[in-house]
Design a protein around this motif. Structure first.
Motif, PDB file in Angstrom:
ATOM      1  N   ASP A  95      -9.663   1.017  -5.536  1.00  0.00           N
ATOM      2  CA  ASP A  95      -8.245   0.877  -5.861  1.00  0.00           C
ATOM      3  C   ASP A  95      -7.409   0.457  -4.663  1.00  0.00           C
ATOM      4  OD1 ASP A  95      -8.636   1.685  -8.524  1.00  0.00           O
ATOM      5  OD2 ASP A  95      -8.582   3.801  -7.922  1.00  0.00           O
ATOM      6  N   ASP A  96      -8.032   0.370  -3.486  1.00  0.00           N
ATOM      7  CA  ASP A  96      -7.280   0.133  -2.258  1.00  0.00           C
ATOM      8  C   ASP A  96      -8.165  -0.526  -1.202  1.00  0.00           C
ATOM      9  OD1 ASP A  96      -5.254   0.223  -0.345  1.00  0.00           O
ATOM     10  OD2 ASP A  96      -5.634   2.322   0.183  1.00  0.00           O
ATOM     11  N   ILE A 104       2.898  -5.854  -7.157  1.00  0.00           N
ATOM     12  CA  ILE A 104       1.501  -6.075  -6.787  1.00  0.00           C
ATOM     13  C   ILE A 104       0.801  -4.730  -6.729  1.00  0.00           C
ATOM     14  CG2 ILE A 104      -0.082  -6.996  -5.040  1.00  0.00           C
ATOM     15  CD1 ILE A 104       2.317  -8.655  -3.981  1.00  0.00           C
ATOM     16  N   SER A 105      -0.399  -4.666  -7.279  1.00  0.00           N
ATOM     17  CA  SER A 105      -1.217  -3.466  -7.171  1.00  0.00           C
ATOM     18  C   SER A 105      -1.980  -3.488  -5.843  1.00  0.00           C
ATOM     19  CB  SER A 105      -2.217  -3.414  -8.327  1.00  0.00           C
ATOM     20  OG  SER A 105      -3.252  -2.497  -8.049  1.00  0.00           O
ATOM     21  N   PRO A 106      -2.126  -2.342  -5.183  1.00  0.00           N
ATOM     22  CA  PRO A 106      -2.947  -2.310  -3.972  1.00  0.00           C
ATOM     23  C   PRO A 106      -4.362  -2.840  -4.204  1.00  0.00           C
ATOM     24  CG  PRO A 106      -1.673  -0.295  -4.126  1.00  0.00           C
ATOM     25  CD  PRO A 106      -1.456  -1.050  -5.419  1.00  0.00           C
ATOM     26  N   ARG A 155       0.832  -1.215   0.000  1.00  0.00           N
ATOM     27  CA  ARG A 155       0.000   0.000   0.000  1.00  0.00           C
ATOM     28  C   ARG A 155       0.863   1.260   0.000  1.00  0.00           C
ATOM     29  NH1 ARG A 155      -2.939   1.471   3.905  1.00  0.00           N
ATOM     30  NH2 ARG A 155      -4.477   2.535   2.615  1.00  0.00           N
ATOM     31  N   LYS A 156       0.551   2.169  -0.895  1.00  0.00           N
ATOM     32  CA  LYS A 156       1.336   3.393  -1.057  1.00  0.00           C
ATOM     33  C   LYS A 156       0.580   4.605  -0.511  1.00  0.00           C
ATOM     34  CE  LYS A 156       3.561   1.482  -5.174  1.00  0.00           C
ATOM     35  NZ  LYS A 156       4.780   1.098  -4.445  1.00  0.00           N
ATOM     36  N   GLY A 157       1.337   5.635  -0.189  1.00  0.00           N
ATOM     37  CA  GLY A 157       0.725   6.874   0.268  1.00  0.00           C
ATOM     38  C   GLY A 157       0.110   6.777   1.638  1.00  0.00           C
TER      39      GLY A 157
END
Length: 248
Positions: A233-234, A187-189, A174-176
């Motif tokens: 998206d998350d 890997i995409s969140p 997880r970004k941000g």
């Protein structure tokens, strides 16, 4: 992407979950959570090793396992940090006798370190076990296969919720976030699952976010689908939302 309201969630519940996530996904969350240990480091490999070991240990009494992790990190830091501790094989000098924590013996920790050393002899990061574009389940299978037979690591292909493993992935992907690291890119969140333990399951069940009668992998997928209705998206942000909510 705009959140899509799922048929089973009304505006009040969505607002409740958003508020809970906002309240708990903050810097102050870190100190009382096992993620506090990898937050001590700036090197990506130190963060990764510390996070994997911290997630592996995260069950039972929080106060007790945080104390055990403190001891382990002092040992690793004395060897130059978590990654150096692994690749220099400093773990070979630990005693394999006696109990480390609950169902874990010191020998279990040694075997875990040995397997990590094996992975790092072939690749720079555990992330390489996850191929971009492939289903998350394939990468999880690869990761579990590397640690086959290690106490506390799920069997590859397991249908259990694998809470600690998915928590580790949340930390890495997880970004941000003021809490999670977001240092992996394979890997995409959006692929992540909500890590499900007994508390998260009980809250989700009481809120009508799952119809299942046990906290297994299918339950995690079902809960994640509901969270994707708020955070498409998350969806793993729902972990914070459910952590801070109470059973109704």
């Amino acid at each position: 992407m705009t959140a899509i309201k799922t048929p089973d969630m009304n505006d009040r519940l969505i607002a409740q979950l958003r508020t809970s996530a906002d309240r708990y996904e903050c810097r102050s969350f870190i100190e009382g959570d096992p993620i506090r240990f990898p937050h001590r480091y700036t090197n990506a490999q130190d963060i990764e090793v510390s996070a994997f070991i911290s997630a592996w240990m995260a069950y039972g009494s929080r106060k007790v396992f945080l104390g055990v992790l403190e001891r382990l990190h002092k040992v690793m830091d004395a060897a130059g940090g978590p990654y150096r501790f692994i690749v220099s094989e400093s773990w070979r000098y630990l005693s394999n006798e006696g109990c480390l924590y609950r169902f874990y013996k010191w020998a279990d920790f040694t075997v875990l370190c040995q397997r990590l050393a094996g992975v790092y002899s072939r690749m720079d990061s555990l992330e390489e076990l996850f191929v971009p574009g492939e289903p998350l389940a394939k990468g999880v299978f690869n990761l579990c296969s590397e640690f086959e037979g290690v106490n506390g690591i799920p069997v590859a292909g397991s249908t259990s919720a694998n809470k600690r493993l998915y928590m580790f992935l949340r930390w890495m992907v997880r970004k941000g976030s003021p809490v999670d690291f977001g240092i992996w890119n394979h890997i995409s969140p959006a692929q992540l699952l909500v890590p499900v333990d007994t508390h998260v399951y009980a809250v989700a069940k009481s809120l009508g976010l799952t119809s299942r009668n046990c906290a297994d992998l299918k339950t995690s997928v079902e809960i994640t689908g509901e969270m994707a209705g708020i955070w498409p998206d998350d969806p793993a942000r729902g972990d914070f939302a459910l952590y801070g909510s109470q059973v109704m």
